[in-house]
Write an enzyme that holds these catalytic residues in place. Structure first.
Site, mmCIF file in Angstrom:
data_model
loop_
_atom_site.group_PDB
_atom_site.id
_atom_site.type_symbol
_atom_site.label_atom_id
_atom_site.label_comp_id
_atom_site.label_asym_id
_atom_site.label_seq_id
_atom_site.Cartn_x
_atom_site.Cartn_y
_atom_site.Cartn_z
ATOM 1 N N GLU A 101 73.701 56.542 43.926
ATOM 2 C CA GLU A 101 72.888 57.396 43.069
ATOM 3 C C GLU A 101 72.007 56.571 42.136
ATOM 4 O OE1 GLU A 101 75.699 59.718 40.936
ATOM 5 O OE2 GLU A 101 76.491 60.700 42.723
ATOM 6 N N CYS A 342 77.712 59.737 36.627
ATOM 7 C CA CYS A 342 77.747 58.830 37.777
ATOM 8 C C CYS A 342 78.781 59.294 38.797
ATOM 9 C CB CYS A 342 78.105 57.413 37.314
ATOM 10 S SG CYS A 342 76.867 56.679 36.260
#
EC number: 2.1.1.192
Length: 352
Positions: A101, A342
């Site tokens: 990501e 995250c």
């Protein structure tokens, strides 16, 4: 390196991970002048080319020949979320199937990017969605850099700062992280000032010492989250062996050596690290140092029992720290309406 061997073994040179010398050697073996390496690197690092066909200042014949010996790697965007505040979160997949990501956070005339340095993470922090799935592998310098360029191209604007605060522990992938920082800083890369390039670490002491000796003025942030050893051990088991006493000492050495102000990240967790004892310990740890404290509103992770403390409590932390001479701010939360933490987006896509 012999081109015949590369071709025979089908081991192509990845342009995003090869050195300038390797590229020059290949081009020499193909009978090309050295300046071709600079042309190709401009396409890779500045223009973010996705295929050899885009390299129009190379002849078609050379591009066809290079295709037998090199690859451009590249990423595939497999998910993208857009927040009401303009932030965009991406899940990018590399050719081997590994996905990471990154986030683009625009503000007036600025674009900050948060990137991952590893796919997954081995540190096991209790409040982190990434740590729940463990470490898959470390990223190459090219893969770290490519995240920044993907965000740049999607926003169609220059990136002004990068924080390595995404998935993974940058200091456990030190060499690739540093190489990516230098490429981001280079005028022949992204051209971002060193002080606008930040590495966030859980507190891997040997690597902080090494980082202090690098010549560039990169910025350091340390995930603290508690100045009480027993609480920190629970929240951050991956750095149990690096005590707060030693962290305090090494951060003093870092400031003395670099003259730069480090940041301590502190995610306020209701009933865990937001009480008076924790606040007192934080004040004691930071008092008399150059450090800045970033108070973070915890991103809630589905399935986790950990909840964010109240905004009022965050304000109290800032005020108390100020009373002992420590500069502190509450980090402006971005992407609260999307999978901002995250690992959340990656986790969600795996569940589909």
């Amino acid at each position: 390196m012999q081109t015949e061997d590369v071709n025979r073994n089908n081991e192509k040179l990845d342009l995003r991970n090869c050195t300038h010398g390797q590229l020059e050697t290949l081009l020499a073996e193909l009978g090309q002048p050295k300046f071709r390496a600079k042309q190709i690197e401009d396409w890779v690092w500045v223009k973010n080319a996705t295929s050899l066909d885009q390299m129009t200042n190379l002849s078609k014949a050379l591009r066809a020949e290079l295709a037998d010996y090199v690859t451009l790697g590249g990423v595939e965007e497999i998910a993208r979320q857009v927040s009401q505040d303009g932030s965009r979160k991406y899940l990018l997949r590399f050719p081997d199937g590994v996905a990471v990501e990154c986030v683009g956070m625009p503000s007036k005339n600025r674009l900050a990017v948060c990137v991952s340095t590893q796919a997954g993470c081995a540190m096991g922090c209790a409040f982190c969605a990434t740590g729940a799935s463990g470490l898959t592998r470390s990223l190459t310098a090219g893969e770290i850099y490519e995240q920044v360029m993907h965000v740049r191209d999607d926003f169609n604007t220059r990136v002004t700062s990068v924080v390595m605060m995404g998935q993974g522990e940058p200091m456990m992938n030190y060499d690739a992280t540093l190489a990516a920082l230098r490429r981001l800083n280079s005028p022949e890369g992204a051209g971002i000032g060193a002080r606008h390039l930040t590495v966030s670490t859980c507190g891997v002491i040997p690597m902080i010492k090494r980082f202090a000796n690098e010549p560039e003025q990169f910025t350091l942030a340390v995930s603290l989250h508690s100045a009480n050893q027993s609480t920190r051990n629970i929240l951050m088991p991956g750095v149990k062996k690096y005590s707060l006493i030693h962290l305090y000492d090494v951060m003093g050495e870092y400031v003395d050596k670099t003259g730069r102000r480090p940041t301590y990240e502190y995610a306020l967790i209701q009933g865990v690290n937001d009480n008076e004892d924790e606040l007192g310990a934080l004040c004691d740890f930071c008092r008399g140092t150059l450090a800045h404290v970033n108070i973070i509103q915890l991103n809630e992770v589905p399935g986790s029992k950990l909840k964010p403390a109240s905004p009022e409590r965050a304000e109290e932390f800032v005020a108390r720290l100020a009373s002992v001479g420590v500069e502190a701010t509450i980090r402006n939360s971005r992407g609260a309406d999307i999978d901002a933490a995250c690992g959340q987006l990656r986790q969600r896509m795996q569940e589909l």
